[in-house]
Design a protein around this motif. Structure first.
Motif, PDB file in Angstrom:
ATOM      1  N   PHE A  14       0.845  -1.208   0.000  1.00 34.29           N
ATOM      2  CA  PHE A  14       0.000   0.000   0.000  1.00 34.29           C
ATOM      3  C   PHE A  14       0.874   1.248   0.000  1.00 34.29           C
ATOM      4  CE2 PHE A  14      -2.174  -3.264   2.678  1.00 34.29           C
ATOM      5  CZ  PHE A  14      -3.030  -3.711   1.687  1.00 34.29           C
ATOM      6  N   GLY A  30      -5.058   2.358  -5.735  1.00 30.78           N
ATOM      7  CA  GLY A  30      -4.349   1.311  -4.998  1.00 30.78           C
ATOM      8  C   GLY A  30      -4.830   1.223  -3.558  1.00 30.78           C
ATOM      9  N   GLN A  31      -4.123   1.940  -2.663  1.00 35.62           N
ATOM     10  CA  GLN A  31      -4.436   1.897  -1.233  1.00 35.62           C
ATOM     11  C   GLN A  31      -5.913   2.252  -0.980  1.00 35.62           C
ATOM     12  OE1 GLN A  31      -2.323   4.882   1.038  1.00 35.62           O
ATOM     13  NE2 GLN A  31      -1.929   3.427   2.692  1.00 35.62           N
ATOM     14  N   GLY A  32      -6.516   1.558   0.018  1.00 34.81           N
ATOM     15  CA  GLY A  32      -7.946   1.736   0.248  1.00 34.81           C
ATOM     16  C   GLY A  32      -8.291   2.929   1.113  1.00 34.81           C
ATOM     17  N   TYR A 119      -4.302 -10.102   5.025  1.00 32.62           N
ATOM     18  CA  TYR A 119      -3.939  -8.683   5.172  1.00 32.62           C
ATOM     19  C   TYR A 119      -2.490  -8.581   5.657  1.00 32.62           C
ATOM     20  CZ  TYR A 119      -4.376  -3.797   6.469  1.00 32.62           C
ATOM     21  OH  TYR A 119      -4.188  -2.450   6.557  1.00 32.62           O
ATOM     22  N   ASN A 168     -10.721  -8.544   2.704  1.00 30.76           N
ATOM     23  CA  ASN A 168      -9.861  -7.692   1.873  1.00 30.76           C
ATOM     24  C   ASN A 168      -8.687  -8.562   1.443  1.00 30.76           C
ATOM     25  OD1 ASN A 168      -8.163  -5.736   0.829  1.00 30.76           O
ATOM     26  ND2 ASN A 168      -7.774  -4.701   2.762  1.00 30.76           N
ATOM     27  N   LYS A 230     -13.235   2.644   8.907  1.00 31.31           N
ATOM     28  CA  LYS A 230     -13.973   2.056   7.792  1.00 31.31           C
ATOM     29  C   LYS A 230     -15.472   2.353   7.921  1.00 31.31           C
ATOM     30  CE  LYS A 230     -10.355   0.154   6.040  1.00 31.31           C
ATOM     31  NZ  LYS A 230      -9.370   0.549   7.038  1.00 31.31           N
ATOM     32  N   PHE A 315     -13.262  -2.480  -2.595  1.00 33.43           N
ATOM     33  CA  PHE A 315     -12.449  -3.014  -3.694  1.00 33.43           C
ATOM     34  C   PHE A 315     -13.209  -3.838  -4.720  1.00 33.43           C
ATOM     35  CE2 PHE A 315      -9.919  -2.924   0.311  1.00 33.43           C
ATOM     36  CZ  PHE A 315      -9.258  -1.735   0.037  1.00 33.43           C
TER      37      PHE A 315
HETATM   38  N1  GLN Z   1      -6.320  -1.400   4.398  1.00 32.62           N
HETATM   39  C1  GLN Z   1      -5.909  -0.538   3.340  1.00 32.62           C
HETATM   40  C2  GLN Z   1      -5.936  -1.319   2.034  1.00 32.62           C
HETATM   41  O1  GLN Z   1      -6.158  -2.484   2.027  1.00 32.62           O
HETATM   42  C3  GLN Z   1      -4.524  -0.019   3.543  1.00 32.62           C
HETATM   43  C4  GLN Z   1      -4.164   0.384   4.910  1.00 32.62           C
HETATM   44  C5  GLN Z   1      -2.681   0.566   5.002  1.00 32.62           C
HETATM   45  O2  GLN Z   1      -2.091   1.144   4.122  1.00 32.62           O
HETATM   46  N2  GLN Z   1      -2.090   0.025   6.011  1.00 32.62           N
HETATM   47  O3  GLN Z   1      -5.715  -0.728   1.014  1.00 32.62           O
END
Ligand code: GLN
Ligand code: PMP
Length: 386
Positions: A14, A30-32, A119, A168, A230, A315
């Motif tokens: 990320f 990209g990053q969420g 994750y 995720n 979130k 996503f």
């Molecule tokens: N959870 C977010 C993702 O999946 C990123 C969080 C982070 O950068 N640590 O994109």
């Protein structure tokens, strides 16, 4: 001598993708994180709390009003009966909650069942706690848990199973049968489930989030983790929740006291306000996100991509081979950002063994113009190799 384990920790994908995006001025799918700033009333409540307080150390378990609001929220939305005073701890984001759970519950040598895609924070923390990960893999397009897979990893040595639901990057909310199967194994092997449910509010109709703690035999053996980041599209706030039966909460709270001890009280007060006053937000947010998901999905399909179903999270996943692309995910993502100015995430980064390397994750809580620019650039990245 530097500690070799620290030295070998990778930089998360990320951070890699977001830094490259900033450097190259790319469209960042990209990053969420969402483009929107989060609910104004909650940000105003935080601003007021910065002026009027509280601003000094709160109880290490968190503000009573927030712990109560968390228990009430889960009662309203998931039918849970948490005792706020003995079963809810506020943490600095779900990340700290995960750390407290792994560091507090794993003894060196304990086996920890981990579900890939995983994750990025889980495996480094589990190993730091002395845990021995036992990996199973889910595969696209349905990402289902099977009895066979669970039988291959559960044993008398299993202490913990780490579950992320909704998942995720797979963007699925686990089906009732899969969760019942996992609960059956936890009970049979006397294991504790660490349930990372940060995406619980980001689930699109007709799909539903089902908390593992509500399954038979799981009430006393689940650590349920949530994240206000979130829930309210405030990802930088890092307010998390640890919910568990009193005996587990005592162990978790003791670990949390030596990690961060507390979390900013002004932000806690604002999230308490948010949980107590946000029925409309929780109803509307998934509808708005589903609209963005559908815009991205339709645009990518028109560009020749095949996308997988997204039941929840921020996503959507692209299936590269089904989109006519022979490249692996990491090569596609690097080429897309460097040559076409669009960031995405290779799903193989969520595997340590036997990686699925055919799927690319893109993030959709973005302005329409950002999504459209991302679609066009991803289309160019596809057209260059098809
Ligand atoms: N959870 C977010 C993702 O999946 C990123 C969080 C982070 O950068 N640590 O994109
Ligand atoms: N777990 C999962 C599955 C996540 O996707 C994220 C962040 N997106 C986190 C944990 C971290 O949550 P927080 O920002 O509250 O620490």
């Amino acid at each position: 001598m530097p500690n070799p384990i620290f030295a070998s920790l990778p930089t998360t994908i990320f951070e890699v993708m977001s830094s490259l995006s900033r450097e190259l001025g790319a469209v960042n799918l990209g990053q969420g994180f969402p483009d929107e700033p989060g609910p104004l009333a909650i940000r105003e409540a935080a601003a007021r709390a910065c002026i009027d307080g509280p601003n000094q150390y709160p109880s290490m378990l968190g503000l009573a009003e927030l712990r109560q609001a968390v228990a009430d929220h889960y009662n309203r939305t998931q039918g849970l009966d948490l005792d706020w005073a003995r079963e809810v701890t506020v943490t600095s984001g779900a990340t700290e909650a995960l750390a407290a759970a792994f560091l507090g519950l794993i003894e060196p040598g304990d086996e920890v069942v981990v579900i890939q895609p995983v994750y990025d924070a889980y495996l480094p923390m589990i190993r730091r706690a002395g845990g021995v990960p036992k990996l199973i893999s889910l595969t696209p397009p349905h990402w289902r848990l099977t009895r066979e897979a669970l039988e291959s990893v559960f044993s008398e040595r299993t202490r913990i199973v780490a579950l992320n639901n909704p998942l995720n990057p797979a963007a699925v909310a686990f089906a009732e049968e899969d969760l019942a199967l996992l609960a059956e194994f936890c009970v049979r092997y006397d294991a504790i489930a660490v349930c990372d449910e940060v995406w619980e509010q980001v689930v699109f109709a007709p799909h539903k989030h089902r908390p593992l703690i509500a399954f038979p035999g799981m009430r006393e053996r689940c650590v349920k983790i949530g994240s206000a980041g979130k829930m309210f599209a405030l990802t930088g706030w890092k307010i998390g929740f640890l919910c568990a039966a009193p005996a587990l909460t005592q162990a978790l709270a003791k670990t949390h006291q030596f990690l961060t001890f507390t979390t900013p009280p002004n932000l806690q007060a604002a999230i308490a306000f948010g949980l107590d006053n946000s029925a409309d937000w929780f109803a509307q947010m998934p509808i708005d996100l589903a609209r963005s998901r559908d815009r991205l999905s339709a645009g990518l399909t028109a560009e020749g991509f095949k996308v997988l179903e997204s039941q929840g999270t921020y996503f959507l996943n692209i299936d590269l081979p089904a989109s006519g692309i022979a490249e692996d995910d990491a090569s596609f993502c690097m080429r897309a950002i460097k040559e076409h100015g669009v960031a995405s995430i290779p799903v193989s980064s969520f595997y340590e063994q036997g990686a699925v390397s055919s799927i690319v994750r893109v993030c959709f809580p973005k302005a329409d113009a950002t999504l459209d620019a991302g679609i066009e650039r991803l289309g160019q990245a596809r057209a260059a190799v098809v």
